[in-house]
Design an enzyme around this catalytic site. Structure first.
Site, PDB file in Angstrom:
ATOM      1  CB  CYS A 116      -7.409 -34.771  -1.728  1.00 48.21           C
ATOM      2  SG  CYS A 116      -7.147 -36.569  -1.644  1.00 48.21           S
ATOM      3  CG  HIS A 211     -11.363 -34.770   0.808  1.00 48.63           C
ATOM      4  ND1 HIS A 211     -11.669 -34.383  -0.479  1.00 48.63           N
ATOM      5  CD2 HIS A 211     -10.508 -35.819   0.703  1.00 48.63           C
ATOM      6  CE1 HIS A 211     -11.046 -35.181  -1.338  1.00 48.63           C
ATOM      7  NE2 HIS A 211     -10.326 -36.065  -0.644  1.00 48.63           N
ATOM      8  CD  GLU A 213     -13.906 -31.746  -0.075  1.00 46.00           C
ATOM      9  OE1 GLU A 213     -13.903 -32.903  -0.530  1.00 46.00           O
ATOM     10  OE2 GLU A 213     -12.896 -31.194   0.412  1.00 46.00           O
TER      11      GLU A 213
END
Length: 231
Positions: A116, A211, A213
């Site tokens: 990001c 993202h 994660e």
């Protein structure tokens, strides 16, 4: 004797008023999804809070891989622009630290993954600029949106993700002018650049606008950890 897991540095926020238990203190913070994803993919996670940019090269020499994590908007002065009213407040210490880490990783050929903000900062580090506001790439405040991204065949990312994928996303800025040598390797349906890589770097350099994660797809981080292992 087995080979130790690769050490993956991950950059962090600094919060002025973090709270836990009875404490309310300044703290280096990072969503747990980052270190958990590194660990899930076989790496050891080391958090890298903002520090003296002059020590970035020394930090990078101790790492097998580097993640520039998501976070606040890059200060527009870094790419020669005035701030749009919708651009967030600057995080100057973090900008300086992470730009120095990126430079050091590129110089030392340490595998690098931007997430990001990390994509945007890589673009700025190599002379690119950013669009300071776009719509449709985040959910409500504090909630990830989702949309599809399409990797480009024949790229590094295209080899990792050979098909279009739905990804968790939360950003309101995007790549404008490309930094030197960078190749867009995925796009959203509206044309927004969703991944950048550096084909001439001689080592693993990849950044994604979404993202990983915050999702279940480990393939991007798996690729970084494999590169950090030298495999």
């Amino acid at each position: 004797m087995s080979t130790p897991p690769p050490l993956i540095g991950v950059t962090t926020y600094v919060a002025d008023d973090a709270r836990w238990g009875v404490w309310a203190l300044p703290a280096a913070v990072l969503p747990a999804g980052y270190h958990r994803l590194v660990q899930r993919c076989g790496g050891l996670a080391a958090l890298l809070p903002p520090g003296d940019p002059g020590t970035a090269a020394a930090a990078v020499t101790r790492l097998d891989g580097l993640v520039i994590a998501g976070g606040p908007d890059v200060e527009p002065v870094r790419y020669g622009a005035d701030a749009d009213p919708r651009t967030g407040p600057p995080a100057r210490d973090r900008d300086a630290w992470e730009l120095a880490l990126i430079d050091a990783a590129l110089e030392a050929h340490v595998p690098l993954l931007g997430i990001c903000r990390g994509l945007q900062l890589l673009n700025v580090a190599l002379g690119g600029t950013l669009v300071q506001h776009i719509d449709g790439h985040a959910g409500p405040a504090g909630v990830f949106g989702r949309h599809e991204v399409k990797p480009e065949p024949g790229t590094l990312l295209g080899g990792i993700l050979p098909e279009a994928v739905s990804v968790p996303t939360y950003h309101h800025q995007a790549v404008d002018r490309l930094g030197s040598g960078l190749l867009p390797s995925a796009h959203a349906a509206d044309g927004t650049v969703e991944a950048l890589e550096l084909p001439g770097a001689g080592h693993f350099v990849l950044s994604v606008q979404w993202h990983p994660e915050a999702g279940d797809d480990t393939r991007v981080m798996d690729a970084l950890v494999r590169a950090a292992k030298g495999s």
